[in-house]
Scaffold this active site. Structure first.
Site, PDB file in Angstrom:
ATOM      1  CG  HIS A  78      -1.534   1.279   1.679  1.00 24.45           C
ATOM      2  ND1 HIS A  78      -2.710   1.775   0.813  1.00 24.45           N
ATOM      3  CD2 HIS A  78      -1.213   2.272   2.568  1.00 24.45           C
ATOM      4  CE1 HIS A  78      -2.712   3.056   1.249  1.00 24.45           C
ATOM      5  NE2 HIS A  78      -2.091   3.375   2.291  1.00 24.45           N
ATOM      6  CG  ASP A 107       6.431  18.691 -26.343  1.00 28.25           C
ATOM      7  OD1 ASP A 107       6.739  18.119 -25.022  1.00 28.25           O
ATOM      8  OD2 ASP A 107       5.864  18.008 -27.076  1.00 28.25           O
ATOM      9  CD1 TRP A 143       6.424   3.458   4.352  1.00 25.41           C
ATOM     10  CD2 TRP A 143       7.590   4.287   2.597  1.00 25.41           C
ATOM     11  NE1 TRP A 143       6.878   4.828   4.560  1.00 25.41           N
ATOM     12  CE2 TRP A 143       7.690   4.832   3.780  1.00 25.41           C
ATOM     13  CE3 TRP A 143       8.299   4.832   1.311  1.00 25.41           C
ATOM     14  CZ2 TRP A 143       8.237   6.435   3.689  1.00 25.41           C
ATOM     15  CZ3 TRP A 143       8.862   5.878   1.284  1.00 25.41           C
ATOM     16  CH2 TRP A 143       8.983   6.831   2.392  1.00 25.41           C
ATOM     17  CB  SER A 170      10.749   6.647 -14.276  1.00 31.43           C
ATOM     18  OG  SER A 170       9.458   7.360 -14.341  1.00 31.43           O
ATOM     19  CB  SER A 171      12.000  10.012 -10.215  1.00 32.22           C
ATOM     20  OG  SER A 171      10.783   9.229  -9.759  1.00 32.22           O
ATOM     21  CG  HIS A 254      12.205  14.798   5.838  1.00 27.46           C
ATOM     22  ND1 HIS A 254      11.122  14.728   6.904  1.00 27.46           N
ATOM     23  CD2 HIS A 254      12.529  16.209   5.622  1.00 27.46           C
ATOM     24  CE1 HIS A 254      10.498  15.691   7.000  1.00 27.46           C
ATOM     25  NE2 HIS A 254      11.140  16.412   6.177  1.00 27.46           N
ATOM     26  CD  GLU A 256       9.583  10.440  -2.284  1.00 30.10           C
ATOM     27  OE1 GLU A 256      10.324  10.456  -2.955  1.00 30.10           O
ATOM     28  OE2 GLU A 256       8.431  10.043  -2.745  1.00 30.10           O
ATOM     29  CE1 TYR A 258       8.591  19.655   3.913  1.00 28.98           C
ATOM     30  CE2 TYR A 258      10.445  18.085   4.529  1.00 28.98           C
ATOM     31  CZ  TYR A 258       9.188  19.004   4.795  1.00 28.98           C
ATOM     32  OH  TYR A 258       9.042  19.123   6.097  1.00 28.98           O
ATOM     33  CB  SER A 269       0.705  28.808  -4.720  1.00 32.80           C
ATOM     34  OG  SER A 269       1.088  28.600  -3.629  1.00 32.80           O
ATOM     35  CG  HIS A 303      12.695  14.052  11.701  1.00 33.95           C
ATOM     36  ND1 HIS A 303      12.188  15.282  11.093  1.00 33.95           N
ATOM     37  CD2 HIS A 303      12.203  13.111  10.790  1.00 33.95           C
ATOM     38  CE1 HIS A 303      11.948  15.086  10.079  1.00 33.95           C
ATOM     39  NE2 HIS A 303      11.990  13.913   9.555  1.00 33.95           N
ATOM     40  CG  HIS A 304      12.041   9.806   9.626  1.00 34.70           C
ATOM     41  ND1 HIS A 304      10.571   9.547   9.369  1.00 34.70           N
ATOM     42  CD2 HIS A 304      12.392  11.092   9.057  1.00 34.70           C
ATOM     43  CE1 HIS A 304      10.015  10.690   8.625  1.00 34.70           C
ATOM     44  NE2 HIS A 304      11.118  11.129   8.416  1.00 34.70           N
ATOM     45  CB  THR A 329       5.759  25.199   6.637  1.00 30.14           C
ATOM     46  OG1 THR A 329       6.884  24.243   6.211  1.00 30.14           O
ATOM     47  CG2 THR A 329       4.416  24.436   6.221  1.00 30.14           C
ATOM     48  CE  LYS A 332       6.193  27.128   0.055  1.00 32.87           C
ATOM     49  NZ  LYS A 332       5.271  27.228  -1.408  1.00 32.87           N
ATOM     50  NE  ARG A 451       4.095   2.924  10.626  1.00 31.29           N
ATOM     51  CZ  ARG A 451       4.822   3.781   9.732  1.00 31.29           C
ATOM     52  NH1 ARG A 451       5.721   4.477  10.425  1.00 31.29           N
ATOM     53  NH2 ARG A 451       4.744   3.857   8.478  1.00 31.29           N
TER      54      ARG A 451
HETATM   55 CU    CU Z   1      10.912  13.407   8.021  1.00 23.41          CU
END
Ligand code: CU
Length: 527
Positions: A78, A107, A143, A170-171, A254, A256, A258, A269, A303-304, A329, A332, A451
């Site tokens: 998932h 293009d 994941w 690809s990315s 991390h 990722e 963002y 925006s 922080h993870h 943040t 914004k 979890r």
């Molecule tokens: Cu993080």
């Protein structure tokens, strides 16, 4: 070479591929954008079905439907499918559709590479999805694919590694395309600081992607060599360190986060000013805030890992660095609010989803701050509090912005308006069911529900029941979106005018003629 060979394929000749060839050999940014969006929606449905299977098992305590091992495979797949298959490709689809039009380019810079970037994805998606059916099943390592679990699991893990490599390639190609397009192909007068914010957020996101996708590729390649080639990067018995995997993974992981939210900021925006009938408040501060978030995202990864035995100085550094991100943040969020302040607002579906985004995503931001505090985090690490937090950010954040953007640009994409009734129904149904699903998870987490568990004691039963009901409601609500989009795509609505949102101030409507539809065989020349 004869002149006929040279002529072959020139735009204007009748050589545009039709039928399935139009899609397989697509080189124009609009067709490729459409392919990305369709692919990501299919993956969203697959990832969603997996989530509903999880919620079905969790409806009541005890094991009713799935073995814990299979349950873990479901949570892992998932996550992987939603992150790499649904959210990221959806934003690339938006980038393809919008960036050339917004900067006045014909293009994307590399039309054929664009085709390749897309067609790698279904291959990777298929590889990932079918890993359920190999001996041992899909990987159940979560994941994040943490070692030492991931270094020991069955061949589903190898398929996952291969699939993630392909998606990473690809990315990276997509990012190169976006950077080169934006830096080299802007129309005369379109300076960087005049670009619509969606282009800015994607430019910054593309740099993030190029910086961190190879790091993830490195981490999973080390897992692969640990699995098959006798290395011991993450194997303590061989002199390695499983915690090192977490450091490498989160150095990717991390930023990722963002990557999955900055383009959403860009979409919102542009929509809020259009429906507030005011210019975006603080354009340049938005650009600088986005850049600051991107730069800070590189120095917060641990922080993870507050519970892995880090020195207190390390915990303090990563705690404060993380909390620092709340500053840009906040800039914004206040800019969006200031844009709405005293505006002549109307609340069509794109605006509803944007305001919904603002409200509910910001709640996810606040719970993020709470998770960032080391003393609190050691209490809620790996609980449903974290699950609630990141679903507020990724569903009410990324996904809601994607819905907002789809309704906003659908008239431009299809030439037809969607049904406002269906759009509003989709919004309210999604907003309420989203909160029914995920709000109780905060309480579950605070009460200690871990979890990735298939079973739980009676004390958690009520909130799990509510969450499961909400999840099915949320899932069904997305069929309204499907119907609304298909109807517009079939031309079953009002015809869209050149400026479908009257009085909109979004720059993208003011640009000179957009790209010709087919640029088959004629990639535009770079200025
Ligand atoms: Cu993080």
């Amino acid at each position: 070479m004869s002149s006929t060979t040279l002529d072959h394929g020139h735009a204007g000749h009748d050589h545009h591929p039709h039928g399935w060839r139009r899609w397989l050999f697509a080189t124009n940014h609009k067709d490729i954008g459409t392919l990305y969006l369709i692919f990501s929606f299919v993956m969203l449905l697959i990832g969603g079905v997996l989530a509903l299977m999880l919620r079905t098992e969790l409806f009541q305590p005890g094991l009713q439907f799935f073995e814990p091992e299979f349950f873990n495979q479901l949570t892992t797949m998932h996550g992987l499918i939603m992150v790499f298959g649904a959210i990221m490709p959806a934003f690339v689809g938006f980038a393809n559709w919008l960036i050339p039009m917004q900067i006045g380019a014909g293009d994307m810079a590399f039309a054929r590479m664009n085709n390749f970037s897309f067609w790698l994805l279904p291959v990777a998606g298929l590889l990932l999805s079918t890993s359920f059916f190999v001996p041992g099943g899909a990987t159940a390592a979560g994941w994040t694919l943490y070692a030492p679990l991931s270094t020991q699991m069955g061949m589903g893990m190898d398929m996952t590694i291969f699939a993630v490599h392909i998606m990473g390639a690809s990315s990276i190609m997509g990012s190169i395309n976006i950077i080169v397009t934006i830096l080299n192909m802007r129309a005369p007068g379109m300076t960087l600081m005049k670009m619509p914010l969606f282009c800015w957020t994607w430019l910054i996101t593309a740099y993030l992607l190029i910086a961190v996708m190879p790091v993830l590729a490195g981490a999973i390649t080390m897992v692969l060599t640990d699995r098959h080639f006798g290395t011991s990067f993450f194997n303590a018995a061989g002199g390695g360190d499983p915690v090192m995997y977490q450091h490498i993974f989160w150095f990717f992981g991390h930023p990722e986060v963002y990557i999955m939210i900055l383009p959403a900021f860009g979409i919102v925006s542009e929509i809020i000013p259009a429906f507030a009938r005011k210019k975006l408040f603080g354009y340049s501060s938005m650009v600088y805030a986005t850049s600051s978030i991107a730069i800070l995202s590189f120095i917060v990864w641990a922080h993870h890992m507050f519970t892995t035995g880090m020195p207190v100085t390390g915990q303090l550094f990563f705690m404060y660095a993380t909390m620092l991100i709340a500053v840009p943040t906040g800039v914004k969020v206040f800019n969006w609010l200031a844009t709405m302040w005293r505006g002549s607002m109307t609340f069509e579906t794109p605006m509803l989803f944007s305001v919904g985004f603002l409200f509910v995503f910001t709640m996810g931001g606040f719970t993020g701050l709470i998770c960032a505090m080391a003393p609190i985090d050691v209490q809620i690490q790996d609980t449903y509090y974290v699950v609630a937090h990141f679903h507020y950010v990724l569903v009410a954040g990324s996904l809601f912005a994607l819905f907002a953007g789809t309704y906003y640009w659908l008239p431009k994409w299809t030439g037809f308006m969607y049904s406002e009734k269906l759009g509003k129904l989709h919004f309210w149904s999604s907003l309420i069911s989203f909160n029914v699903t995920f709000f109780p998870m905060h309480f579950l987490g605070l009460a200690g529900m871990p979890r990735r568990y298939a079973d739980y004691p009676m004390q958690f039963a009520d909130f799990h029941k509510i969450a499961t009901i909400g999840a099915f409601w949320f899932g069904l609500s997305q069929l309204i979106f499907l119907v609304a989009v298909i109807r517009a795509g079939q031309g079953k609505g009002e015809k869209a005018t050149a400026k479908p949102w009257d009085g909109a101030t979004g720059l993208e409507w003011e640009l000179p003629s957009p790209a010709p539809f087919h640029t088959w065989e004629t990639p535009p020349t770079v200025k």
